[in-house]
Design a protein around this motif. Structure first.
Motif, PDB file in Angstrom:
ATOM      1  N   THR B 112      -1.080  -5.856  -1.601  1.00 17.04           N
ATOM      2  CA  THR B 112       0.135  -5.374  -0.948  1.00 17.04           C
ATOM      3  C   THR B 112      -0.243  -4.125  -0.178  1.00 17.04           C
ATOM      4  O   THR B 112      -0.897  -3.239  -0.726  1.00 17.04           O
ATOM      5  CB  THR B 112       1.213  -5.056  -2.002  1.00 17.04           C
ATOM      6  N   THR B 113       0.159  -4.044   1.085  1.00 14.39           N
ATOM      7  CA  THR B 113      -0.299  -2.919   1.913  1.00 14.39           C
ATOM      8  C   THR B 113       0.686  -2.572   3.023  1.00 14.39           C
ATOM      9  O   THR B 113       1.344  -3.466   3.568  1.00 14.39           O
ATOM     10  CB  THR B 113      -1.685  -3.235   2.530  1.00 14.39           C
ATOM     11  N   PRO B 114       0.773  -1.290   3.366  1.00 20.48           N
ATOM     12  CA  PRO B 114       1.550  -0.909   4.540  1.00 20.48           C
ATOM     13  C   PRO B 114       0.934  -1.496   5.811  1.00 20.48           C
ATOM     14  O   PRO B 114      -0.276  -1.751   5.859  1.00 20.48           O
ATOM     15  CB  PRO B 114       1.438   0.629   4.564  1.00 20.48           C
ATOM     16  N   ALA B 115       1.758  -1.666   6.826  1.00 15.56           N
ATOM     17  CA  ALA B 115       1.308  -2.259   8.092  1.00 15.56           C
ATOM     18  C   ALA B 115       0.278  -1.386   8.795  1.00 15.56           C
ATOM     19  O   ALA B 115      -0.535  -1.870   9.580  1.00 15.56           O
ATOM     20  CB  ALA B 115       2.509  -2.496   9.009  1.00 15.56           C
ATOM     21  N   ASP B 116       0.295  -0.055   8.534  1.00 12.56           N
ATOM     22  CA  ASP B 116      -0.570   0.842   9.319  1.00 12.56           C
ATOM     23  C   ASP B 116      -1.973   0.986   8.737  1.00 12.56           C
ATOM     24  O   ASP B 116      -2.802   1.717   9.285  1.00 12.56           O
ATOM     25  CB  ASP B 116       0.087   2.219   9.481  1.00 12.56           C
TER      26      ASP B 116
END
Lengths: 343, 343
Positions: B112-116
């Motif tokens: 799971t990861t932020p888009a940036d």
């Protein structure tokens, strides 16, 4: 279909301590009490790892997959109960096992959560896991808890292949019949209703519409249909978790074929049309739910002419040679849609 | 040992698009290219689920566990490379398999990861997974990616039991020798060095201290020692991921015994004393690293008098009857410590 409208934070409750107050060991002990055992669970949750006896009826190739739900992206705590989330994380993993032609038997679950989440939330999520496991014939074998700033639930499912070989995305052949289990568009319709009416008012909807919301919150994948398709001789299969056309395109590209779909076979059902009417939107938009709505967890399969299409599937098109892609109504499908992360 | 000092956000780079810019399908394709196959991987990553052929050398009871790393809690991107995180998530899961007496063979990973986050971060994390899988004799069979506001990586490991039965936490018996593999306190010392010197200056440390930092970032669990302990006849075993005493207490409570530890056998090694000296802290605090430092992933086992303690283990105490708990230096251990979530 990204949900990013923030999350509910429950008020402190003396009778329902927060996870941070309760602490890891007590939280885990409370959750483990809820998990039933099973004959194949030689060592269940609570040790460093579980030990599974995959002999007898569970002998055969092992099917394994993992899938995650993230608060604010995949669910909101004011729109879904903890039990719904437990059901959903189990269901989306088991649907992937079914999509290979496997029978799920075991689930592992990792929960990352802020300290202020009530312990009851974790317990109720565990109850949801147990309920969906029971529907699928599976048990929870183990898990993990971590602290984080938002709830993230990762499930990992294990199953046993039912037929002699796995049903892949890549083996569709020209001449196959494309068929799908029921339910396409229902999750998207339920989500649209939730968004329009909110988590509370939605309880006052008529039964057919409430059912759509319920299925969005807690999907009901047709696990046995995956096994039926495999045993019937399906060439290819996929779980339509990202939307029917987008997942059909995955089969098309992996197999190097065209999936040519018949729009009349994909017409919205009466309950989807009722939902559209309640929302004041057109039948065309209800059609979009069917084609591009995500999280249905229906199974889309391609059956060779020699294979009987099982009764749980409905023919919606044919596979033919051509530039790989999905055609609808006699032309390449150009509509945007289907679930995408980071959009 | 909670790290909550914020996280680094990388600047945009034209040659290294963000995960959000790249999109899910391209991200996944890039990661999948990095995963080698293996004879038991009938269907590898990229379909709905993987299919494993667990026959031949992999036949036997299946060991399964799941464990998660959360950014800001378990790692910081300015202190650990993506490769370190890949190694760590694989290592902590495989250590749990080893702690049952199992040999790991398969890993599933959910990111799971932020888009940036740059796409290169995901690729390098995959390289770390592959490296640690290679060290353990395992492969990555599948995974999942999701959007979220912080990085969460969940691994699920599968292995095969090496001996006739699993080595549980609950079977330690009075008269057993308590023994541990090397390395206790090293991760805590490395973390203290990182905290004091920061992620960059730490490169200028003398080799013995750099090694402590390296092992904090990317642990090196002794997988084969778990198998050796099982085959030697260990009664009980645990991975000391939460600190030696805290995990010893888990064996004590599960088995209903006292683990009576000899402090002279738990004296800090010269490199831990060097680290303490470099940090200007006492030898007593270095001793605390040994007793309560988390994330070492050493293996702690209890061997009956009839079982030879394998060379990879060192005796540190005895098991005796009494109110369940851990004693150090002739009295119940009262020191607080060991890793706790939500604290």
């Amino acid at each position: 279909m990204g949900i990013s409208l923030g999350t509910a934070r429950d008020e402190p409750d003396r009778n329902d301590p927060s996870i941070g107050t309760l602490g890891e060991d007590s939280l885990v002990a409370g959750v483990l009490d809820r998990y039933p055992s099973a004959p194949w669970l030689t060592v269940g949750p609570g040790d460093d790892a579980a030990v599974l006896d995959l002999t007898g009826p569970l002998a055969g190739p092992v099917v394994a997959c993992t899938d995650t739900l993230v608060e604010g992206q995949d669910f909101r705590r004011d729109w879904s109960t903890a039990r719904d989330i437990g059901i959903k994380v189990a269901a989306q993993n088991f649907a992937d096992v079914a999509a290979m032609g496997g029978r799920p038997h075991t689930l592992l679950v990792s929960l990352t959560t802020p300290a202020d989440v009530p312990a009851s939330w974790a317990n109720e999520m565990a109850d949801g896991l147990v309920a969906e496991c029971a529907r699928a014939g599976a048990v929870v074998a183990g898990g993990d808890v971590s602290a984080g700033s938002e709830i993230v639930v990762t499930g990992t499912a294990l199953g046993t292949l039912a037929g002699p070989r796995a049903v892949l995305r890549s083996q569709a052949r020209a001449g196959d019949v494309v068929a799908v289990t029921e339910g396409s568009g229902r999750s998207a319709a339920g989500w649209a209703l939730l968004r329009a009416f909110g988590g509370v008012a939605v309880g006052d909807l008529e039964p057919a519409l409430s059912a759509l919301v319920r299925e969005h919150r807690a999907p009901v994948p047709p696990y046995e249909a995956g096994v039926e398709a495999a045993l019937a001789g399906a060439n290819a299969m996929i779980d339509t978790s990202d939307g029917l056309v987008r997942d059909a395109a995955r089969i098309a590209h992996a197999s190097g074929v065209v999936l040519d779909l018949d729009p009349t076979a994909l017409a919205p059902t009466p309950d989807l049309l009722s939902a559209a009417s309640a929302l004041g939107i057109s039948a065309q938009e209800a059609q979009d739910w069917v084609l591009t709505g995500g999280e249905d967890h229906a199974l889309l399969a391609c059956f060779p002419p020699s294979a009987p299409v099982p009764p749980s599937f409905r023919a919606i098109g044919v596979v033919r040679d051509g530039e790989p892609g999905v055609w609808v109504d006699g032309r390449p499908f150009s509509g945007e849609g289907g679930w995408r992360h980071w959009s």
